[in-house]
Motif scaffolding. Structure first.
Motif, mmCIF file in Angstrom:
data_model
loop_
_atom_site.group_PDB
_atom_site.id
_atom_site.type_symbol
_atom_site.label_atom_id
_atom_site.label_comp_id
_atom_site.label_asym_id
_atom_site.label_seq_id
_atom_site.Cartn_x
_atom_site.Cartn_y
_atom_site.Cartn_z
ATOM 1 N N ASP A 55 0.837 -1.181 0.000
ATOM 2 C CA ASP A 55 0.000 0.000 0.000
ATOM 3 C C ASP A 55 0.874 1.233 0.000
ATOM 4 O O ASP A 55 2.063 1.176 0.251
ATOM 5 N N GLN A 56 0.259 2.354 -0.279
ATOM 6 C CA GLN A 56 1.019 3.573 -0.454
ATOM 7 C C GLN A 56 1.513 4.140 0.863
ATOM 8 O O GLN A 56 2.207 5.143 0.870
ATOM 9 N N ALA A 57 1.180 3.497 1.970
ATOM 10 C CA ALA A 57 1.706 3.907 3.251
ATOM 11 C C ALA A 57 3.032 3.225 3.548
ATOM 12 O O ALA A 57 3.590 3.368 4.619
ATOM 13 N N LYS A 58 3.544 2.475 2.592
ATOM 14 C CA LYS A 58 4.805 1.781 2.761
ATOM 15 C C LYS A 58 5.897 2.773 3.114
ATOM 16 O O LYS A 58 6.030 3.825 2.490
ATOM 17 N N PRO A 59 6.727 2.497 4.143
ATOM 18 C CA PRO A 59 7.785 3.419 4.536
ATOM 19 C C PRO A 59 8.683 3.766 3.362
ATOM 20 O O PRO A 59 9.080 2.898 2.586
ATOM 21 N N GLN A 60 8.985 5.048 3.225
ATOM 22 C CA GLN A 60 9.816 5.518 2.129
ATOM 23 C C GLN A 60 11.238 5.778 2.615
ATOM 24 O O GLN A 60 11.460 6.136 3.758
ATOM 25 N N PRO A 61 12.234 5.610 1.759
ATOM 26 C CA PRO A 61 13.613 5.867 2.165
ATOM 27 C C PRO A 61 13.842 7.355 2.370
ATOM 28 O O PRO A 61 13.131 8.193 1.819
ATOM 29 N N SER A 62 14.829 7.681 3.167
ATOM 30 C CA SER A 62 15.199 9.084 3.373
ATOM 31 C C SER A 62 16.025 9.547 2.186
ATOM 32 O O SER A 62 17.078 8.991 1.888
ATOM 33 N N LEU A 63 15.505 10.564 1.466
ATOM 34 C CA LEU A 63 16.144 11.028 0.248
ATOM 35 C C LEU A 63 16.606 12.468 0.371
ATOM 36 O O LEU A 63 15.994 13.276 1.073
ATOM 37 N N THR A 64 17.688 12.790 -0.318
ATOM 38 C CA THR A 64 18.151 14.171 -0.433
ATOM 39 C C THR A 64 17.325 14.930 -1.464
ATOM 40 O O THR A 64 17.054 16.115 -1.321
ATOM 41 N N ALA A 65 16.891 14.233 -2.518
ATOM 42 C CA ALA A 65 16.106 14.854 -3.585
ATOM 43 C C ALA A 65 14.767 15.346 -3.066
ATOM 44 O O ALA A 65 14.224 14.827 -2.090
ATOM 45 N N PHE A 211 10.763 13.657 -8.892
ATOM 46 C CA PHE A 211 11.764 14.189 -7.973
ATOM 47 C C PHE A 211 12.691 15.155 -8.714
ATOM 48 O O PHE A 211 13.008 14.945 -9.885
ATOM 49 N N ALA A 212 13.119 16.225 -8.009
ATOM 50 C CA ALA A 212 14.126 17.144 -8.534
ATOM 51 C C ALA A 212 15.412 16.924 -7.747
ATOM 52 O O ALA A 212 15.389 16.846 -6.510
ATOM 53 N N ALA A 213 16.532 16.842 -8.436
ATOM 54 C CA ALA A 213 17.792 16.519 -7.772
ATOM 55 C C ALA A 213 18.957 17.110 -8.551
ATOM 56 O O ALA A 213 18.839 17.417 -9.741
ATOM 57 N N PRO A 214 20.115 17.285 -7.905
ATOM 58 C CA PRO A 214 21.270 17.901 -8.567
ATOM 59 C C PRO A 214 21.996 16.987 -9.545
ATOM 60 O O PRO A 214 22.898 17.441 -10.251
ATOM 61 N N PHE A 215 21.661 15.727 -9.595
ATOM 62 C CA PHE A 215 22.309 14.754 -10.477
ATOM 63 C C PHE A 215 23.803 14.624 -10.194
ATOM 64 O O PHE A 215 24.633 14.565 -11.091
ATOM 65 N N ASP A 216 24.113 14.600 -8.904
ATOM 66 C CA ASP A 216 25.471 14.325 -8.466
ATOM 67 C C ASP A 216 25.473 12.989 -7.728
ATOM 68 O O ASP A 216 24.549 12.187 -7.875
ATOM 69 N N ALA A 217 26.499 12.742 -6.910
ATOM 70 C CA ALA A 217 26.597 11.466 -6.206
ATOM 71 C C ALA A 217 25.411 11.232 -5.282
ATOM 72 O O ALA A 217 24.977 10.088 -5.087
ATOM 73 N N SER A 218 24.878 12.325 -4.711
ATOM 74 C CA SER A 218 23.733 12.166 -3.810
ATOM 75 C C SER A 218 22.496 11.669 -4.563
ATOM 76 O O SER A 218 21.682 10.925 -4.006
ATOM 77 N N THR A 219 22.362 12.060 -5.826
ATOM 78 C CA THR A 219 21.220 11.608 -6.623
ATOM 79 C C THR A 219 21.349 10.133 -6.970
ATOM 80 O O THR A 219 20.351 9.393 -6.969
ATOM 81 N N ALA A 225 18.502 4.089 -3.483
ATOM 82 C CA ALA A 225 17.731 3.861 -2.251
ATOM 83 C C ALA A 225 16.259 3.673 -2.570
ATOM 84 O O ALA A 225 15.572 2.827 -1.968
ATOM 85 N N TRP A 226 15.751 4.456 -3.523
ATOM 86 C CA TRP A 226 14.343 4.334 -3.935
ATOM 87 C C TRP A 226 14.087 2.956 -4.552
ATOM 88 O O TRP A 226 13.098 2.288 -4.248
ATOM 89 N N VAL A 227 15.002 2.529 -5.420
ATOM 90 C CA VAL A 227 14.871 1.220 -6.061
ATOM 91 C C VAL A 227 14.941 0.105 -5.022
ATOM 92 O O VAL A 227 14.127 -0.827 -5.030
ATOM 93 N N SER A 228 15.897 0.195 -4.122
ATOM 94 C CA SER A 228 16.044 -0.821 -3.088
ATOM 95 C C SER A 228 14.785 -0.932 -2.240
ATOM 96 O O SER A 228 14.314 -2.030 -1.926
#
Length: 472
Positions: A55-65, A211-219, A225-228
């Protein structure tokens, strides 16, 4: 049309429009960049789709983006709409695409001298392709339509019905879990203008997140992390870097987990030998059972082994004598697959299925080109104007990575798949007189995980060799 970064778009947060989701600075992520692992799957696409058991309440990873997608109601299937009600022509087209893609991947692996197994997720690929096809026009759209055999509207309906059907099975106890998610990752500050109607369709039918992100190592870390998270850690990573020219990444993640309707008892798991395609042998744990669903055609004999609830099943197909594995696979068609998956009456299978765990990775752009998708990869010919435009050139698909994982054991099956696309700009009743036929998968065979409600394959694998314990 709206400019990336404009505040005049719809369904966005933080001043960045959802339209930027598909493209990244001069690059367009190909829907075909697919990373697939049986049991779990992830693909760079954008958006999340929660299916049976999730379900959409599934815990989400902590993201920088920054997530740009506003919570909104997604399209509900029309009254009475379900997968079984889909037009027969649409179901045949989807299966025809799956068979063509499978054969092309198998042939490509053999042509490259690869002695590895082949494992793809047609369902994950369909979700990824839908993200791209919704943004295509002209000959680019035509080529995609010819390959898939359906219009983009029909494909959207198929995937929407699939999502709706899986959501409805969510409340069934002990039901298999099939979770699919889509996400679009956009490069901050990229000169990209994305169409609102494109984003609306991807949200309504494919439940894509942006998601918006800088497309660097953090992205890179965020995407992995999202895929995992959406593959239950079966695919811990899908990319290792992002090129400076990348503008967007489209990701689809798919995870499957199911227990057998009747798990194997220890007494029916024996030490046996598997003969690989090259003639070598490896020890395997062979799981034996009597299956009520026996299947056969001119090239294969096999069986279907249901998972709990009966909707999903594993299909083991053994080439008949005189058929090499690749030659047998070449005979599969959409219509032929549907017919093959219809069990013969009054025939049982004395089945033997080896326990195995496999991982597979491949760049799929050449495979897709071989299937007629050429313009999408051509900087000059590609037409993704239904998605948007970039200031520094034409949008086109630059890379497609497909990775899969599948684990089959005594208790059931876990699998995952991931797809990443990068884009650039440039230029039965009572049974009588039962016939029991022996099907022992102790040599190269085909393995499918199928949704029996509609015949759509979730995974398709060609196993030429089996890894020994401790091998990948």
């Amino acid at each position: 049309m709206m400019k990336a970064g404009s505040k005049n778009g719809r369904r966005y947060k933080g001043g960045v429009p959802m339209t930027r989701a598909f493209l990244a600075s001069g690059q367009l992520l190909n829907r075909r960049d697919l990373l697939v692992r049986a049991g779990a799957a992830a693909a760079v696409l954008g958006g999340a789709l929660v299916a049976s058991g999730c379900d959409q309440a599934k815990p989400q990873p902590s993201l920088t983006a920054r997530e740009l997608t506003e919570a909104s109601d997604t399209r509900q299937a029309e009254d009475g709409q379900d997968l079984q009600a889909l037009a027969e022509s649409v179901r045949l087209a989807v299966d025809a695409f799956a068979c063509q893609l499978f054969y092309q991947c198998v042939s490509s692996d053999m042509a490259n001298g690869s002695d590895t197994n082949t494992l793809i997720s047609p369902l994950s690929t369909l979700f990824a392709l839908a993200l791209a096809q919704n943004g295509a026009k002209g000959e680019t759209l035509e080529q995609l339509g010819v390959l898939l055999g359906v219009s983009i509207d029909e494909l959207n309906e198929v995937l929407s019905a699939c999502r709706h059907s899986l959501e409805e099975s969510d409340n069934q106890e002990d039901a298999p879990v099939l979770h699919a998610a889509n996400s679009i990752w956009l490069k901050d500050g990229s000169a990209l203008t994305v169409r609102d109607d494109y984003l609306a369709v991807c949200s309504d039918y494919l439940t894509a997140s942006v998601f918006a992100a800088p497309f660097d190592a953090s992205t890179v870390d965020d995407i992995n992390a999202w895929v995992s998270s959406h593959t239950d850690k079966m695919i811990p990573a899908i990319i290792d870097r992002l090129d400076d020219s990348a503008l967007a990444v489209l990701v689809n993640a798919l995870a499957f987990e199911a227990a057998w309707e009747y798990p194997y008892e220890d007494a029916f798991v024996t030490d046996e030998t598997f003969t690989c395609e090259d003639g070598s042998t490896v020890p395997v744990k062979m799981m034996r059972s009597t299956e009520q669903l026996y299947v056969e055609n001119g090239a294969f004999t096999g069986f279907m082994r249901p998972y709990a609830g009966g909707r999903f099943a594993l299909v083991g197909l053994l080439p008949k004598e005189g058929f090499a594995l690749n030659a047998a696979i070449a005979t599969l068609t959409g219509e032929g697959l549907l017919e093959l998956l219809a069990p013969l009456a009054n025939v049982q299978a004395a089945a033997a299925l080896p326990k195995f765990s496999l991982a597979y990775e491949a760049h799929m752009q050449d495979v897709l080109k071989g299937l007629g998708i050429t313009d999408a990869f051509d900087p000059d010919a590609a037409d993704f104007s239904a998605l948007g435009t970039a200031e520094n050139g034409n949008l086109y698909m630059s890379d497609v990575l497909h990775s899969t994982f599948l684990d089959v054991n005594e208790a059931g099956t876990r699998g995952a798949a991931a797809t990443a696309i990068t884009t650039e700009a440039g230029s039965s009743g009572e049974q009588e007189d039962l016939d029991v036929r022996e099907i022992t998968l102790d040599r190269p065979f085909v393995c499918l995980v199928v949704d029996r409600s509609c015949g759509i394959p979730v995974f398709m694998g060609a196993l030429r060799a089996l890894p020994q314990d401790g091998d990948d």
